[in-house]
Enzyme design. Structure first.
Site, PDB file in Angstrom:
ATOM      1  N   GLU B 444       0.819  -1.310   0.006  1.00  0.00           N
ATOM      2  CA  GLU B 444       0.096   0.153  -0.189  1.00  0.00           C
ATOM      3  C   GLU B 444       0.852   1.360  -0.058  1.00  0.00           C
ATOM      4  OE1 GLU B 444      -2.970   0.101  -0.575  1.00  0.00           O
ATOM      5  OE2 GLU B 444      -3.896  -1.870   0.223  1.00  0.00           O
ATOM      6  N   GLY B 445       1.742   1.313  -0.917  1.00  0.00           N
ATOM      7  CA  GLY B 445       2.803   2.530  -0.903  1.00  0.00           C
ATOM      8  C   GLY B 445       3.959   1.935   0.236  1.00  0.00           C
TER       9      GLY B 445
END
Lengths: 604, 604
Positions: B444-445
């Site tokens: 997620e990043g």
């Protein structure tokens, strides 16, 4: 899959230019060697590693060593490592001619093994422990044991191990209980269990020669009652045939990494028929073992440094090939119409790669320096020089073992991050380096043990003489670097850190002087980190100074870009790593005591 | 094998005492819930996790999810997680009544999932992603799509995923090329490849509902041309039967950790027969996805915090059971006649355990705080309070995702070290936590992306308003702590760090003001670490203050030892971790630029 694992140019720069192998070669011991012949030896090791080690690295992880039918089944390249490696002299190389060796400098032996470690860290240990075991026999055992065991070990026909750890005695060797009972026939009968024995048993050697720490019945408690024995898996009958010596392989530990390098649990004398032969004198076993320990600890640091280097090469290759994202414009935005950048163009990726580079190269520089001191000890005729080398080696050894292991693991961790999601996937090699390197902080005395050794023994040794010598060496480099305008600010910074180190030690010594050794050593781990950053910064300043001198003098051995890149990496280490000493000093000098056990329950 | 994985008492202390769940319950949305019913819910989740999740944790690592005959074969407990979990309401719980949910506070949902994550981090993701996908439909899709998909997802009959990443576009979503072609029948035809799809396919659900980012033909380049689609593996025929929708499972990535949690490569429209339904409006896909992103990032931080907690419990148990070594006497020696100490009595082991504890508990405190802000956003009627919660959540989110992932990994690493050689062996669970947690810095990043978000977007947002609010919150805690003599010095220290943060930001802003955004963001990772230490120290000071108030007021909810242990852990965090900000600030304010690309080749 990465296609490179080492930077040979940097290795040779360090060996010849920075750590001046040539000056070591002047000693008589090495009179048959010169730069050219040794470079050729290293190139042949590189070629061997390219062909026989690196291509099997992933496969060895995927087919772990395992216990089967009373022995351990390992990958077929273990056979190649031992036999071909033996033929090439990789095991015998540093030994005396007399013992069948080639008398190559330890520095070169280190460089050669470093190449192998970087190519495939699951393999060189088989040869390395055989070498270590042979070394103990050569140094401390009688002629009979030497003649019986050493030649087959140096040729790689037989393996060798060091058996220290027992289930109830991990780091605490004083609690060893393996029993040795004297017999009238000159040998002893051995009884006990040893665990975590690297290279303890495998199908490719006819015999494994174990160097076993045990306690002779009636020996004093603690470390003063430990003796060293040669205990082969198969003993030699009068006619030269081998016969089983009641050394059984109980199990092979399954591990998170280094899966191709077996780690066995051995039983000695289950059928009460295990014979051992005393090495040297009774109750001197730990002393003998520890006289070999510096070499072993250089070996561990070297292995970790090699993995850090191999991981750096793999991350660098990926970053040079992978497009992703775009450069920030001066508007603070990106232009989606523009093609993607290679990730090596992003500052954060460059930061990660420079961290990897500065740790990997700083580590091998430290390892080569320690190896150089080892060479001086073994070959110099100048007693003053030897005494100095000995003390410098003593103070460096805990850092030699620990820095590449701890910072190396951190650099591999960073290297995995360079690959993003792919770094976590088995199709890419970073995750294997990440798992493999994790054992190095535990091998041969954990980071905790090394830190206690550094602060508890090495700093105070001979009234701080070793530390003083180290400071003088650092001051000498600072002096040289100060001659160059662009290096002078870094030299000054490092000088400030040396003063800070004195303050830290002064502050801690107060506890030792009051007899509060627990408190004195409570933050030894942080002190290890603190002094390691200063030491590695010194080595980087030294590298940068050599590079600068080469640039100024127009030395064309390496390119200008090469020299400039070393200066750049030095600056990086100073800005991003050496700075950590400020905070570490703050914590170390904080008088609050939080980790020494009191009546208060803190783990609730 | 460790027998515990969580400290429920600390979880409840944080939930009720520190983060004041009761005050959130006052909002109408939660009127059917009270402390007792929610505690009972958490206890039932603990009981479910004890029985159905934790016992299978090691087994799931040993039998990885794998691709076979066009689908992915996963462990049988995935079925239990989805079906029993679905029945228990673990997927539906935080949804509105209207959508079939229970309207439990997000804080409680977080706590419940944290317990599951700690028990077995390979399982809750299957339910979690189904939940996330359903949430996107509930918030942004039309009634038809809601009716068709959401009920089966919330019951755990059908799975759900988020499909963002493509082979050529990892962190760079603007480069997505999956194509959506409109048809006259209202749906689109999808064509493309998605990789790293967690829970992308498995044998235990009848259908998987993919929420797919794709580009409608002719859409603008970059992030402004991305739309969101519902693309089920099996589409629903008019009669309600399912029919294959041309979503093929190309592969399942084999990973270093979280092996039981499948990670697939999906192909959409290989036979040109893949239908997708637009969610909301065209070209708004990334906006919708990012409106759900805060929840997703809290989820990632929560998972990492849970693994750090479970690893701490395992290390603590080992340290309490393992004898090794002896206490140092005031002579500086040890007495070998004395029995061995438990390793928990050694200062260095206590330091390692306190590091684990302070990171693990600090992390979950941060996660619960973010969840509390999320609750306020969703349930408060006070616009001022909501606006404030929104900004605080925005500035915290990058740290919420990153701190537990990065510091958590470091704490698990430390926890493995507590076990020495056993920590590296598969018979002990630490090595699994070590491998599992490594993905969280990437999910997620990555940390790099989060750090750019923090320094590049969140710090400057609304002219620094979010950061000002965070500072005010911290000042408020400092004020409360200062009322207690023994906490006042720590309060003062934290106040000093807030000032330091202003200096650091002021120093960095010079680059942004000159339009040199690359340089402004070059050290964003270090700034992330810097601000995270300050934030976690704030949360520890807050915990310590609540503990102190309880001690003073004679609150017997927890024991005195419990409260004292929180104060002790706060002191530890301040001495050993918060101090790191001194060095980080030094590096951040150093004007030397070493990581922005220039003409000089530095990787040679």
């Amino acid at each position: 899959m990465a296609s490179t694992y080492i930077d040979m140019e940097t290795l040779k720069f360090l060996l010849h230019k920075v750590h001046d192998l040539e000056s070591v070669l002047k000693n008589d011991r090495f009179e048959d060697h010169d730069k050219e012949s040794l470079d050729m030896f290293l190139d042949s090791v590189k070629e061997f590693s390219d062909r026989e080690l690196f291509p099997y690295f992933k496969e060895m992880d995927e087919t772990p060593a395992h216990h089967k039918d009373g022995t351990v089944i390992v990958h077929k390249q273990v056979d190649v490592m031992m036999k071909k490696g033996g033929e090439m002299g990789l095991i015998a190389a540093p030994f005396d001619y007399e013992a069948g060796g080639l008398q190559i400098p330890f520095m070169v032996h280190t460089a050669a093994t470093y190449i192998q470690d970087a190519a495939n860290n699951h393999l060189p240990g088989y040869a390395g422990l055989t070498q270590g075991a042979a070394e103990l026999i050569v140094h401390f055992a009688n002629k009979e044991l030497n003649d019986a065991y050493v030649p087959n070990m140096l040729s790689g026909q037989w393996g060798g191990t060091m058996c220290l750890t027992e289930p109830q005695a991990g780091s605490s060797l004083s609690d060893i209980v393996t029993k040795a009972t004297p017999t009238d026939d000159g040998h002893y009968k051995l009884n006990g269990q040893k665990i975590f024995i690297s290279g303890g048993d495998y199908q490719y050697v006819e015999n494994v020669v174990h160097l076993v720490l045990a306690r002779i019945e009636g020996a004093p408690a603690g470390t003063k009652g430990i003796s060293l024995f040669v205990v082969p898996k198969h003993r030699i009958k009068e006619n030269g045939d081998l016969e089983f010596n009641d050394v059984t392989t109980v199990a092979d530990f399954q591990k998170m990494g280094q899966k191709g390098y077996c780690t066995t649990h051995l039983g000695f004398g289950d059928a009460d028929d295990c014979k051992g032969w005393l090495v040297g004198e009774a109750n001197q076993g730990l002393k003998y073992m520890f006289m070999m320990m510096n070499g072993a600890r250089i070996g561990v640091g070297r292995g970790a440094a090699a993995i850090a280097m191999a991981a750096y090469q793999a991350s660098l290759q990926y970053a040079n090939e992978r497009p992703q994202g775009r450069k920030l414009q001066s508007s603070g935005k990106k232009n989606p119409e523009e093609g993607q950048s290679l990730i090596i163009e992003h500052p954060d990726v460059r930061r990660m790669l420079l961290l990897q580079k500065s740790i990997a190269e700083g580590s091998i520089s430290l390892i080569l320096l320690a190896s150089r001191y080892q060479d001086i000890l073994e070959s110099s005729k100048d007693e003053e020089e030897k005494k100095k080398a000995k003390l410098l080696l003593e103070i460096l050894i805990p850092m030699v073992k620990t820095f590449p292991s701890e910072a190396g693991a951190q650099s591999v961790n960073t290297g995995l991050q360079v690959l993003g999601g792919y770094g976590f996937c088995e199709d890419f090699i970073l995750q294997q380096y990440y798992r493999d390197i994790r054992i190095f902080s535990i091998y041969e005395g954990t980071t905790g043990i090394q830190s206690q050794d550094l602060l508890g023994r090495k700093v105070p040794m001979e009234n701080g003489k070793a530390l003083q010598l180290l400071s003088s060496e650092i001051m000498e480099t600072i002096g040289k670097a100060s001659n160059h305008n662009d290096l002078a600010p870094y030299a000054k910074k490092l000088g400030g850190k040396l003063k800070l180190a004195q303050e830290v030690i002064g502050s801690l010594m107060q506890y030792a002087q009051k007899g509060n050794y627990e408190r004195y050593l409570a933050d030894a781990n942080l002190f290890m980190e603190f002094l390691s950053h200063i030491t590695i910064s010194w080595l980087w300043l030294d590298m940068a100074t050599h590079a600068k001198v080469s640039l100024v003098s127009g030395d064309k051995t390496h390119s200008e870009e090469f020299y400039e890149s070393k200066i750049h990496a030095m600056k990086f280490y100073f800005k991003y790593e050496l700075t950590k000493t400020t905070s570490l000093a703050e914590t170390l000098m904080d008088s609050e005591t939080l980790t020494v056990k009191t009546d208060q329950e803190v783990f609730i």
